[in-house]
Design an enzyme around this catalytic site. Structure first.
Site, mmCIF file in Angstrom:
data_model
loop_
_atom_site.group_PDB
_atom_site.id
_atom_site.type_symbol
_atom_site.label_atom_id
_atom_site.label_comp_id
_atom_site.label_asym_id
_atom_site.label_seq_id
_atom_site.Cartn_x
_atom_site.Cartn_y
_atom_site.Cartn_z
ATOM 1 N N ARG A 1 40.758 43.493 80.317
ATOM 2 C CA ARG A 1 41.082 44.903 80.021
ATOM 3 C C ARG A 1 40.289 45.268 78.786
ATOM 4 O O ARG A 1 40.458 44.639 77.734
ATOM 5 C CB ARG A 1 42.581 45.062 79.804
ATOM 6 C CG ARG A 1 42.981 46.443 79.307
ATOM 7 C CD ARG A 1 44.475 46.715 79.431
ATOM 8 N NE ARG A 1 44.841 47.020 80.807
ATOM 9 C CZ ARG A 1 45.970 47.633 81.170
ATOM 10 N NH1 ARG A 1 46.853 48.003 80.254
ATOM 11 N NH2 ARG A 1 46.231 47.873 82.443
ATOM 12 N N HIS B 1 40.174 51.897 86.862
ATOM 13 C CA HIS B 1 41.331 50.991 86.897
ATOM 14 C C HIS B 1 41.598 50.652 88.366
ATOM 15 O O HIS B 1 42.599 51.091 88.944
ATOM 16 C CB HIS B 1 42.535 51.684 86.253
ATOM 17 C CG HIS B 1 43.698 50.784 85.956
ATOM 18 N ND1 HIS B 1 43.637 49.397 86.037
ATOM 19 C CD2 HIS B 1 44.969 51.076 85.583
ATOM 20 C CE1 HIS B 1 44.818 48.895 85.716
ATOM 21 N NE2 HIS B 1 45.649 49.886 85.448
ATOM 22 N N GLN C 1 45.007 49.418 90.058
ATOM 23 C CA GLN C 1 46.061 50.438 90.121
ATOM 24 C C GLN C 1 45.996 51.226 91.432
ATOM 25 O O GLN C 1 47.024 51.512 92.054
ATOM 26 C CB GLN C 1 45.920 51.410 88.942
ATOM 27 C CG GLN C 1 46.968 52.514 88.947
ATOM 28 C CD GLN C 1 48.364 51.980 88.711
ATOM 29 O OE1 GLN C 1 48.598 51.230 87.775
ATOM 30 N NE2 GLN C 1 49.313 52.349 89.577
ATOM 31 N N ASP D 1 49.248 61.135 85.180
ATOM 32 C CA ASP D 1 49.154 59.994 84.265
ATOM 33 C C ASP D 1 49.371 60.569 82.869
ATOM 34 O O ASP D 1 49.426 61.800 82.689
ATOM 35 C CB ASP D 1 47.756 59.347 84.415
ATOM 36 C CG ASP D 1 47.551 58.112 83.535
ATOM 37 O OD1 ASP D 1 48.548 57.553 83.035
ATOM 38 O OD2 ASP D 1 46.388 57.710 83.345
ATOM 39 N N CYS E 1 51.050 55.893 87.394
ATOM 40 C CA CYS E 1 50.730 54.475 87.163
ATOM 41 C C CYS E 1 51.606 53.844 86.090
ATOM 42 O O CYS E 1 51.739 52.631 86.048
ATOM 43 C CB CYS E 1 49.259 54.331 86.804
ATOM 44 S SG CYS E 1 48.787 55.141 85.259
ATOM 45 N N ARG F 1 51.970 46.581 91.968
ATOM 46 C CA ARG F 1 50.869 46.043 91.161
ATOM 47 C C ARG F 1 50.804 44.530 91.318
ATOM 48 O O ARG F 1 49.738 43.936 91.319
ATOM 49 C CB ARG F 1 51.062 46.390 89.674
ATOM 50 C CG ARG F 1 51.101 47.856 89.331
ATOM 51 C CD ARG F 1 49.800 48.569 89.607
ATOM 52 N NE ARG F 1 48.658 47.866 89.049
ATOM 53 C CZ ARG F 1 48.342 47.784 87.742
ATOM 54 N NH1 ARG F 1 49.098 48.399 86.838
ATOM 55 N NH2 ARG F 1 47.285 47.126 87.334
HETATM 56 N N1 CP Z 1 49.692 50.878 85.068
HETATM 57 C C1 CP Z 1 49.284 49.949 84.172
HETATM 58 O O1 CP Z 1 48.141 49.455 84.190
HETATM 59 O O2 CP Z 1 50.240 49.587 83.285
HETATM 60 P P1 CP Z 1 50.066 48.588 82.051
HETATM 61 O O3 CP Z 1 49.134 49.259 81.079
HETATM 62 O O4 CP Z 1 51.447 48.397 81.517
HETATM 63 O O5 CP Z 1 49.452 47.311 82.563
HETATM 64 N N1 NVA Z 2 44.926 56.292 81.597
HETATM 65 C C1 NVA Z 2 45.769 55.273 81.025
HETATM 66 C C2 NVA Z 2 46.213 54.306 82.089
HETATM 67 C C3 NVA Z 2 47.142 53.245 81.623
HETATM 68 C C4 NVA Z 2 47.515 52.271 82.698
HETATM 69 C C5 NVA Z 2 45.031 54.563 79.903
HETATM 70 O O1 NVA Z 2 43.832 54.284 80.057
HETATM 71 O O2 NVA Z 2 45.647 54.311 78.872
#
Ligand code: CP
Ligand code: NVA
Length: 332
Positions: A105, A132, A135, A245, A287, A314
């Site tokens: 990440r 992502h 997701q 989101d 998400c 997920r």
């Molecule tokens: N939806 C998602 O990726 O959640 P987290 O950031 O908690 O992993």
């Molecule tokens: N758009 C959000 C998604 C989190 C799962 C972010 O990037 O923080």
């Protein structure tokens, strides 16, 4: 360096379906038949390198690897040199020389590309500022469960009885929110599967032009409708699914005040859906993590909301991605 999982722009529709079908089979096997995995990752390690917080992705990944008999090794930004104090190139070469896969990440999307370029083992994108992908697999799986044939009672799981190809094409999803990584992932995925997408973003928060171009080129081939507006009401017309989101993604905390102002009118509410003419049976996806500004409690905790099913999925979709990359070593 083997195969990586960075964005669905790199995958065929069949390969995306394969991941969803495999996730559905895993859920059926593990949750409903209580089957063991045969430990195909016994003695193997997945480095889970996260430079941002995570609840769902981390828990899904660590439990999925454990189920497959492997060892997840969580490496947070306080633990390793992830682009700080050492180049990502060096980190990628070194870490991949000792593990069997990397799930990362990152902030900038170029970071995940650098990791993939220099890694000698498969790399999975667990979120970048651009995409992502895991997701979106969970979102599609959830849509198949919700719009496909329904179980007669709660204890049976019937999603595995039909193919998502019979459910997903023709559904219409309305995105009401920021032109962010989640929207980008939907844009590069949905047209491949014939899932229509209408997008409302505030002015100045449009999705990336490059991503829109990928989506439009694909949509022409598959006869999928992709539309863009700055009017949330217009976007929800005939929608089967309304999705949003957070307005403030990780890393954008300093823009919070401005964003809250600029997103006025973008909160998902039942009156928005009603006034805009969403389908009577519309469902809500998000998400997570969620804040109240982008969706009311009334919608978020209503029977229309399938966000917790989506969150659980997920796990099954990340399990299918890890299975494809580290066990089957193929998306086909
Ligand atoms: N939806 C998602 O990726 O959640 P987290 O950031 O908690 O992993
Ligand atoms: N758009 C959000 C998604 C989190 C799962 C972010 O990037 O923080």
């Amino acid at each position: 360096s083997g195969i990586h999982y960075i964005t669905h722009a790199d995958l065929s529709s069949q390969q995306i379906y394969n991941l969803i079908v495999s996730a559905i089979q895993h859920k059926h096997n593990v949750k409903y038949l209580n089957k063991q995995s045969g430990q195909p990752l016994s003695g193997k390690t997945l480095a889970v390198m996260f430079s941002k917080r995570s609840t769902r992705t981390r828990v899904a990944t660590e439990t999925a690897v454990a189920y497959l008999g492997g060892q997840p090794m969580f490496l947070g930004s306080q633990d390793i040199q992830l682009g700080i104090n050492e180049s990502l190139l060096d980190t990628s070469v070194v870490v991949s020389s000792m593990v069997d896969g990397i799930m990362a990440r990152v902030g900038s999307h170029s970071d995940i590309e650098t990791l993939a370029k220099y890694s000698t083992v498969p790399v999975i994108n667990a979120l970048s500022d651009m995409y992502h992908p895991t997701q979106i697999l969970a979102d599609l799986m959830t849509m198949h469960e919700v719009f496909g044939p329904q179980p007669k009672d709660e204890s049976s799981y019937v999603a595995h009885l039909t193919h998502p190809k019979e459910t997903l094409p023709g559904l219409k999803v309305a995105w009401i929110g920021d032109g962010n990584n989640i929207l980008h992932s939907m844009l590069v995925t949905f047209p491949k599967l014939g899932v229509h997408l209408s997008v409302a973003t505030p002015k100045g928060y449009d999705p990336s032009k490059d991503v829109v171009k990928i989506a439009q080129d694909e949509a022409v081939k598959t006869n999928t409708e992709i539309s863009f507006t700055h009017d949330p009401k217009e976007a929800v017309k005939d929608a089967d699914v309304i999705v949003t989101d957070t307005w403030i993604s990780m890393g954008q905390e300093s823009e919070k005040a401005k964003r809250i102002k600029d997103f006025a009118g973008y909160q998902v509410t039942s009156s928005l859906a009603k006034d805009g003419g969403a389908k009577p049976n519309w469902k809500f996806l998000h998400c997570l993590p969620r804040k109240q500004e982008e969706v009311t409690d009334e919608v978020f905790y209503s029977p229309r909301s399938v966000v917790f099913q989506e969150a659980e999925n997920r796990k099954w979709t990340i399990l299918s991605v890890i299975d494809a990359l580290l066990v089957k070593k193929s998306f086909d």
